[in-house]
Design a protein around this motif. Sequence first.
Motif, mmCIF file in Angstrom:
data_model
loop_
_atom_site.group_PDB
_atom_site.id
_atom_site.type_symbol
_atom_site.label_atom_id
_atom_site.label_comp_id
_atom_site.label_asym_id
_atom_site.label_seq_id
_atom_site.Cartn_x
_atom_site.Cartn_y
_atom_site.Cartn_z
ATOM 1 N N GLU A 27 0.835 -1.194 0.000
ATOM 2 C CA GLU A 27 0.000 0.000 0.000
ATOM 3 C C GLU A 27 0.871 1.246 0.000
ATOM 4 O O GLU A 27 2.042 1.203 0.359
ATOM 5 C CB GLU A 27 -0.906 0.006 1.230
ATOM 6 N N LYS A 28 0.271 2.359 -0.394
ATOM 7 C CA LYS A 28 0.937 3.655 -0.292
ATOM 8 C C LYS A 28 0.414 4.294 0.982
ATOM 9 O O LYS A 28 -0.792 4.462 1.161
ATOM 10 C CB LYS A 28 0.645 4.535 -1.501
ATOM 11 N N ILE A 29 1.331 4.616 1.877
ATOM 12 C CA ILE A 29 0.965 5.071 3.213
ATOM 13 C C ILE A 29 1.555 6.455 3.477
ATOM 14 O O ILE A 29 2.760 6.658 3.314
ATOM 15 C CB ILE A 29 1.453 4.059 4.269
ATOM 16 N N LEU A 30 0.701 7.382 3.875
ATOM 17 C CA LEU A 30 1.130 8.723 4.244
ATOM 18 C C LEU A 30 1.303 8.761 5.754
ATOM 19 O O LEU A 30 0.397 8.347 6.485
ATOM 20 C CB LEU A 30 0.085 9.745 3.797
ATOM 21 N N ILE A 31 2.457 9.237 6.210
ATOM 22 C CA ILE A 31 2.724 9.311 7.650
ATOM 23 C C ILE A 31 3.014 10.750 8.030
ATOM 24 O O ILE A 31 3.879 11.403 7.435
ATOM 25 C CB ILE A 31 3.931 8.428 8.042
#
Length: 170
Positions: A27-31
Amino acid sequence: MECPSCNTNNHGNRKSCSNCGVALAKEKILIVGATGATGNLLVNQLLENGHEVIAFARSEKKFTNETTNHKNLEIITNTVLDISEEELEMHTKRCDVIVSTLGHNLTFQGMFGNPRQLVTDSIKKLCKVSENTKNKPVKIILMNTVGCKNEDLKEKVSFFENCVFFYYAI
Protein backbone atom coordinates in the motif's frame (compact mmCIF):
# COMPACT_ATOMS: atom_id res chain seq x y z
CA MET A 1 1.10 -14.74 -3.97
CA GLU A 2 4.16 -15.68 -1.93
CA CYS A 3 4.68 -14.02 1.44
CA PRO A 4 7.94 -12.01 1.45
CA SER A 5 8.50 -12.83 5.11
CA CYS A 6 7.83 -16.56 5.54
CA ASN A 7 7.68 -17.66 1.86
CA THR A 8 4.31 -19.43 2.21
CA ASN A 9 1.67 -19.46 -0.55
CA ASN A 10 -2.06 -20.10 -0.92
CA HIS A 11 -3.45 -17.05 0.85
CA GLY A 12 -6.54 -16.75 -1.36
CA ASN A 13 -7.86 -13.19 -1.50
CA ARG A 14 -6.36 -12.21 1.84
CA LYS A 15 -4.42 -8.95 2.10
CA SER A 16 -2.13 -10.39 4.76
CA CYS A 17 -0.28 -13.68 5.17
CA SER A 18 -2.39 -16.32 6.91
CA ASN A 19 0.80 -17.71 8.48
CA CYS A 20 2.70 -14.65 9.80
CA GLY A 21 0.36 -11.68 9.24
CA VAL A 22 2.68 -9.67 6.94
CA ALA A 23 0.85 -7.54 4.36
CA LEU A 24 0.78 -9.15 0.92
CA ALA A 25 -0.69 -6.24 -1.02
CA LYS A 26 1.67 -3.28 -0.85
CA GLU A 27 0.00 0.00 0.00
CA LYS A 28 0.94 3.65 -0.29
CA ILE A 29 0.97 5.07 3.21
CA LEU A 30 1.13 8.72 4.24
CA ILE A 31 2.72 9.31 7.65
CA VAL A 32 2.59 12.56 9.59
CA GLY A 33 5.06 12.87 12.45
CA ALA A 34 7.46 10.65 10.53
CA THR A 35 10.66 11.72 12.30
CA GLY A 36 9.42 11.28 15.85
CA ALA A 37 10.22 8.20 17.93
CA THR A 38 7.19 6.20 16.78
CA GLY A 39 7.07 7.62 13.25
CA ASN A 40 10.70 6.89 12.44
CA LEU A 41 10.35 3.25 13.49
CA LEU A 42 7.13 2.93 11.51
CA VAL A 43 8.65 4.44 8.34
CA ASN A 44 11.56 1.99 8.46
CA GLN A 45 9.31 -1.01 9.12
CA LEU A 46 6.96 -0.11 6.27
CA LEU A 47 9.85 0.36 3.85
CA GLU A 48 11.34 -2.99 4.92
CA ASN A 49 7.99 -4.61 4.08
CA GLY A 50 7.95 -3.06 0.60
CA HIS A 51 5.30 -0.37 1.08
CA GLU A 52 5.50 3.05 -0.54
CA VAL A 53 5.70 5.82 2.06
CA ILE A 54 4.96 9.52 1.85
CA ALA A 55 6.46 11.05 4.99
CA PHE A 56 5.61 14.48 6.36
CA ALA A 57 8.59 15.79 8.31
CA ARG A 58 9.73 19.26 9.31
CA SER A 59 13.25 18.19 8.37
CA GLU A 60 14.69 15.12 6.69
CA LYS A 61 17.85 15.37 8.82
CA LYS A 62 16.43 12.97 11.42
CA PHE A 63 16.26 10.16 8.86
CA THR A 64 19.34 8.07 8.16
CA ASN A 65 20.95 8.44 4.72
CA GLU A 66 19.77 4.94 3.87
CA THR A 67 16.17 5.85 4.71
CA THR A 68 16.31 9.21 2.93
CA ASN A 69 17.59 7.58 -0.25
CA HIS A 70 15.11 4.67 -0.22
CA LYS A 71 13.35 4.26 -3.58
CA ASN A 72 9.91 3.85 -1.92
CA LEU A 73 10.15 6.98 0.25
CA GLU A 74 8.91 10.45 -0.64
CA ILE A 75 9.60 13.12 1.98
CA ILE A 76 7.42 16.23 2.23
CA THR A 77 9.37 18.78 4.30
CA ASN A 78 6.38 20.57 5.74
CA THR A 79 3.65 20.07 8.30
CA VAL A 80 -0.02 19.32 7.76
CA LEU A 81 -0.92 22.62 9.41
CA ASP A 82 1.42 24.68 7.22
CA ILE A 83 0.28 23.57 3.75
CA SER A 84 -2.90 24.40 1.91
CA GLU A 85 -5.86 22.04 1.91
CA GLU A 86 -5.47 21.68 -1.86
CA GLU A 87 -1.85 20.53 -1.56
CA LEU A 88 -2.69 18.19 1.31
CA GLU A 89 -5.57 16.71 -0.69
CA MET A 90 -3.18 16.10 -3.58
CA HIS A 91 -1.03 13.93 -1.26
CA THR A 92 -3.90 12.14 0.49
CA LYS A 93 -5.57 11.17 -2.80
CA ARG A 94 -2.50 9.11 -3.70
CA CYS A 95 -2.62 7.09 -0.47
CA ASP A 96 -4.44 4.01 0.76
CA VAL A 97 -3.74 4.74 4.43
CA ILE A 98 -2.96 7.83 6.52
CA VAL A 99 -1.09 7.32 9.80
CA SER A 100 -0.54 10.04 12.38
CA THR A 101 2.27 9.50 14.85
CA LEU A 102 2.19 13.13 15.93
CA GLY A 103 2.73 14.01 19.54
CA HIS A 104 4.13 16.63 21.86
CA ASN A 105 7.54 16.47 23.47
CA LEU A 106 7.25 16.05 27.23
CA THR A 107 8.76 19.44 27.97
CA PHE A 108 7.05 22.61 29.12
CA GLN A 109 7.38 24.11 25.61
CA GLY A 110 6.26 20.86 23.99
CA MET A 111 3.15 20.55 26.14
CA PHE A 112 2.08 24.18 26.42
CA GLY A 113 3.73 25.94 23.44
CA ASN A 114 2.46 26.34 19.90
CA PRO A 115 0.92 24.59 18.12
CA ARG A 116 -1.10 23.89 21.25
CA GLN A 117 -3.57 21.52 19.54
CA LEU A 118 -1.11 19.96 17.07
CA VAL A 119 -2.63 16.48 16.96
CA THR A 120 -6.28 17.59 17.10
CA ASP A 121 -5.90 20.28 14.43
CA SER A 122 -3.83 18.04 12.14
CA ILE A 123 -6.32 15.16 12.34
CA LYS A 124 -9.25 17.52 11.70
CA LYS A 125 -7.54 18.86 8.58
CA LEU A 126 -6.62 15.36 7.35
CA CYS A 127 -10.21 14.17 7.86
CA LYS A 128 -11.60 17.21 6.05
CA VAL A 129 -9.46 16.72 2.94
CA SER A 130 -9.97 12.95 3.05
CA GLU A 131 -13.73 13.46 2.67
CA ASN A 132 -12.99 14.65 -0.87
CA THR A 133 -11.53 11.28 -1.88
CA LYS A 134 -14.89 9.73 -2.64
CA ASN A 135 -13.42 7.33 -5.20
CA LYS A 136 -12.05 5.05 -2.46
CA PRO A 137 -12.31 4.67 1.30
CA VAL A 138 -9.44 6.15 3.30
CA LYS A 139 -8.09 4.47 6.42
CA ILE A 140 -6.83 6.87 9.08
CA ILE A 141 -4.79 5.48 11.95
CA LEU A 142 -3.87 7.55 15.00
CA MET A 143 -0.89 6.30 17.02
CA ASN A 144 0.87 7.75 20.04
CA THR A 145 2.87 6.65 23.03
CA VAL A 146 1.91 9.23 25.63
CA GLY A 147 1.40 7.54 28.96
CA CYS A 148 2.47 4.15 27.65
CA LYS A 149 5.18 2.12 29.27
CA ASN A 150 6.34 -1.42 28.78
CA GLU A 151 5.90 -3.28 32.07
CA ASP A 152 7.97 -6.20 30.76
CA LEU A 153 10.99 -3.91 30.37
CA LYS A 154 10.43 -2.25 33.75
CA GLU A 155 10.27 1.17 32.07
CA LYS A 156 10.08 4.06 34.51
CA VAL A 157 7.91 7.15 34.20
CA SER A 158 9.89 10.29 34.93
CA PHE A 159 8.91 12.76 37.64
CA PHE A 160 8.00 15.30 34.94
CA GLU A 161 5.73 12.81 33.14
CA ASN A 162 3.98 12.04 36.44
CA CYS A 163 3.46 15.77 36.98
CA VAL A 164 2.00 16.19 33.47
CA PHE A 165 -0.32 13.19 33.93
CA PHE A 166 -1.37 14.51 37.36
CA TYR A 167 -2.11 17.93 35.81
CA TYR A 168 -4.34 16.36 33.14
CA ALA A 169 -6.08 14.15 35.70
CA ILE A 170 -7.25 17.14 37.75
